[in-house]
Design an enzyme around this catalytic site. Structure first.
Site, PDB file in Angstrom:
ATOM      1  N   ARG A 173       0.864  -1.186   0.000  1.00 17.50           N
ATOM      2  CA  ARG A 173       0.000   0.000   0.000  1.00 17.50           C
ATOM      3  C   ARG A 173       0.903   1.240   0.000  1.00 17.50           C
ATOM      4  O   ARG A 173       1.915   1.281   0.719  1.00 17.50           O
ATOM      5  CB  ARG A 173      -0.917   0.044   1.230  1.00 17.50           C
ATOM      6  N   GLU A 202      -2.050   7.858  -4.913  1.00 19.11           N
ATOM      7  CA  GLU A 202      -2.535   7.210  -6.142  1.00 19.11           C
ATOM      8  C   GLU A 202      -4.001   7.476  -6.466  1.00 19.11           C
ATOM      9  O   GLU A 202      -4.403   7.410  -7.628  1.00 19.11           O
ATOM     10  CB  GLU A 202      -2.273   5.698  -6.104  1.00 19.11           C
TER      11      GLU A 202
HETATM   12  P1  NAI Z   1      -1.745 -10.951   5.217  1.00 17.94           P
HETATM   13  O1  NAI Z   1      -2.751 -10.410   6.178  1.00 17.94           O
HETATM   14  O2  NAI Z   1      -1.788 -12.408   4.852  1.00 17.94           O
HETATM   15  O3  NAI Z   1      -0.260 -10.651   5.773  1.00 17.94           O
HETATM   16  C1  NAI Z   1       0.148  -9.418   6.280  1.00 17.94           C
HETATM   17  C2  NAI Z   1       1.319  -9.686   7.228  1.00 17.94           C
HETATM   18  O4  NAI Z   1       1.863  -8.439   7.645  1.00 17.94           O
HETATM   19  C3  NAI Z   1       0.892 -10.425   8.509  1.00 17.94           C
HETATM   20  O5  NAI Z   1       1.707 -11.571   8.709  1.00 17.94           O
HETATM   21  C4  NAI Z   1       1.114  -9.384   9.615  1.00 17.94           C
HETATM   22  O6  NAI Z   1       1.490  -9.970  10.860  1.00 17.94           O
HETATM   23  C5  NAI Z   1       2.229  -8.569   9.006  1.00 17.94           C
HETATM   24  N1  NAI Z   1       2.411  -7.265   9.649  1.00 17.94           N
HETATM   25  C6  NAI Z   1       1.493  -6.496  10.283  1.00 17.94           C
HETATM   26  N2  NAI Z   1       2.091  -5.383  10.779  1.00 17.94           N
HETATM   27  C7  NAI Z   1       3.398  -5.471  10.442  1.00 17.94           C
HETATM   28  C8  NAI Z   1       4.523  -4.633  10.681  1.00 17.94           C
HETATM   29  N3  NAI Z   1       4.408  -3.483  11.358  1.00 17.94           N
HETATM   30  N4  NAI Z   1       5.710  -5.027  10.185  1.00 17.94           N
HETATM   31  C9  NAI Z   1       5.840  -6.187   9.509  1.00 17.94           C
HETATM   32  N5  NAI Z   1       4.814  -7.017   9.265  1.00 17.94           N
HETATM   33  C10 NAI Z   1       3.609  -6.667   9.725  1.00 17.94           C
HETATM   34  O7  NAI Z   1      -1.847 -10.040   3.930  1.00 17.94           O
HETATM   35  P2  NAI Z   1      -1.443 -10.398   2.430  1.00 17.94           P
HETATM   36  O8  NAI Z   1      -2.559 -11.094   1.750  1.00 17.94           O
HETATM   37  O9  NAI Z   1      -0.104 -11.026   2.422  1.00 17.94           O
HETATM   38  O10 NAI Z   1      -1.380  -8.922   1.788  1.00 17.94           O
HETATM   39  C11 NAI Z   1      -0.422  -7.975   2.224  1.00 17.94           C
HETATM   40  C12 NAI Z   1      -0.798  -6.616   1.689  1.00 17.94           C
HETATM   41  O11 NAI Z   1      -0.640  -6.613   0.267  1.00 17.94           O
HETATM   42  C13 NAI Z   1      -2.280  -6.247   1.895  1.00 17.94           C
HETATM   43  O12 NAI Z   1      -2.480  -5.643   3.147  1.00 17.94           O
HETATM   44  C14 NAI Z   1      -2.547  -5.300   0.766  1.00 17.94           C
HETATM   45  O13 NAI Z   1      -2.402  -3.988   1.245  1.00 17.94           O
HETATM   46  C15 NAI Z   1      -1.467  -5.603  -0.267  1.00 17.94           C
HETATM   47  N6  NAI Z   1      -2.009  -6.063  -1.548  1.00 17.94           N
HETATM   48  C16 NAI Z   1      -1.622  -5.420  -2.710  1.00 17.94           C
HETATM   49  C17 NAI Z   1      -2.111  -5.804  -3.942  1.00 17.94           C
HETATM   50  C18 NAI Z   1      -1.708  -5.137  -5.231  1.00 17.94           C
HETATM   51  O14 NAI Z   1      -2.369  -5.353  -6.259  1.00 17.94           O
HETATM   52  N7  NAI Z   1      -0.640  -4.355  -5.254  1.00 17.94           N
HETATM   53  C19 NAI Z   1      -3.090  -6.911  -4.034  1.00 17.94           C
HETATM   54  C20 NAI Z   1      -3.386  -7.560  -2.772  1.00 17.94           C
HETATM   55  C21 NAI Z   1      -2.872  -7.134  -1.580  1.00 17.94           C
END
Ligand code: NAI
Length: 336
Positions: A236, A265
């Site tokens: 993000r 964005e």
């Molecule tokens: P997820 O919920 O499976 O994993 C997120 C991880 O980040 C969790 O393990 C959590 O503990 C960790 N986390 C939370 N706070 C943190 C911190 N301060 N430092 C380090 N790690 C921390 O989410 P997923 O599915 O892996 O997606 C991650 C992000 O990718 C989403 O939140 C979304 O914003 C973004 N995304 C972007 C897309 C794109 O098209 N560019 C598409 C889909 C998701």
């Protein structure tokens, strides 16, 4: 029953109409609105049971209250991130908010790796040169990925998928996550953030945008990185303080930058502004760096993701109207 969809593009219409036609036509209708959902456009959702929104629709308490007064009972996000919706306000109004988590983590991870290799091996620049019959290789020197250290910040679905691919490239993997995911340990080791930044040749962000992760990448973070390292953000835009990253690129502290997301964005992404003067000076400065690669939030954009997003979203709508528990609910709503 009606699901009013906002911020729709041609590919949304294609995949949603297809899945809707296979299973849900007799249950509810779909309306497609290419514009964003705001207080000015919310009236389009009047009498809809639910609205369906995308990453750059911002639903604060004002929009949610307005939707609620029009009879809207739910907000269905056709994406994983839900930082744009005021969940507390939705909860207070008794509105269901649901997302589509984990629709195809590999699609985003593969895109992050594609960005790493494009930026590293400069294929985007080579493509343009060759079209102009310029076959000079000067300025196109990259590095071998094998043996490099990659720091993964956030070991959720996408972070782990990314680690798995990079492990295949022969990279050494480090990760930081306040809630470590055991699966990552097959590919690398967990460490603290400072140690990750000090050792990594590439740092890739895969954590969500939340109040405590906003501007996680600031001057201090960038100065803690290995000089000349690469930073990748497919998560993000708000995770990065753009001004700080521009300063780090200018001073060569940051070696290169790959972005699929950008904190401003909302005002430009997903639209064709090629004939306009773009007012966002920070974005235009970023686009001017030869060592920065900016894409328009497209990491999710694969056929598999679009199919999965449409299937899950329409299933959630069906669960809602049938009074079933919604698997991906982000708010707790009493059953109707
Ligand atoms: P997820 O919920 O499976 O994993 C997120 C991880 O980040 C969790 O393990 C959590 O503990 C960790 N986390 C939370 N706070 C943190 C911190 N301060 N430092 C380090 N790690 C921390 O989410 P997923 O599915 O892996 O997606 C991650 C992000 O990718 C989403 O939140 C979304 O914003 C973004 N995304 C972007 C897309 C794109 O098209 N560019 C598409 C889909 C998701």
């Amino acid at each position: 029953m009606k699901l009013a969809m906002f911020s729709t593009q041609a590919y949304d219409v294609k995949y949603f109409e297809h899945i809707h036609g296979t299973k849900f036509t007799s249950k509810f209708e779909l309306t497609f609105h290419p514009i964003r959902l705001t207080t000015d456009t919310a009236l389009l959702a009047k009498d809809a049971t639910a609205v369906c929104i995308f990453v750059n629709d911002v639903l604060g308490a004002d929009v949610l209250r307005q939707l609620h007064s029009y009879g809207v009972r739910a907000v269905l996000l056709r994406c994983a991130g839900y930082n744009g919706v005021d969940l507390e306000a939705a909860q207070d109004l008794g509105m269901l908010v649901a997302n589509v988590p984990g629709y195809s983590p590999e699609s985003i991870a593969e895109f992050a790796v594609a960005q790493i290799q494009t930026l590293n091996r400069k294929t985007h620049r080579a493509f343009n040169r060759v079209r102009e019959s310029n076959f000079s290789l000067n300025g196109l020197v990259g590095f071998t990925l094998h043996g490099k250290t990659v720091g993964i910040i956030g070991t959720g679905r996408i972070g782990v998928a990314c680690a798995k691919i990079l492990h295949g490239f022969g990279c050494r993997l480090l990760a930081y996550d306040p809630y470590p995911n055991e699966v990552f340990k097959q590919y690398g080791e967990f460490t603290d953030l400072d140690s990750l930044l000090a050792q990594s040749d590439i740092v890739s962000l895969h954590c969500p945008l939340m109040p405590n992760t906003k501007h996680l990448v600031n001057e201090k973070f960038l100065n803690s990185m290995k000089k000349g390292a690469m930073l990748v953000n497919t998560s993000r835009g708000g995770l990065i303080e753009t001004k700080a990253v521009i300063a780090a690129l200018k001073s060569n502290q940051l070696g290169s930058l790959a972005l699929d997301v950008y904190e401003g964005e909302e005002s430009v992404f997903y639209g064709d502004h090629s004939g306009e003067v773009i007012a966002d000076d920070l974005l235009m400065r970023l686009l001017s760096f030869p060592n920065a690669l900016v894409c328009g939030h497209q990491a999710f954009l694969t056929e598999e993701s679009l199919q999965e997003i449409a299937t899950t979203t329409l299933q959630t709508m069906d669960d809602l109207i049938e009074g079933r528990t919604c698997q991906h609910a982000l708010t707790k709503v009493p059953k109707s």
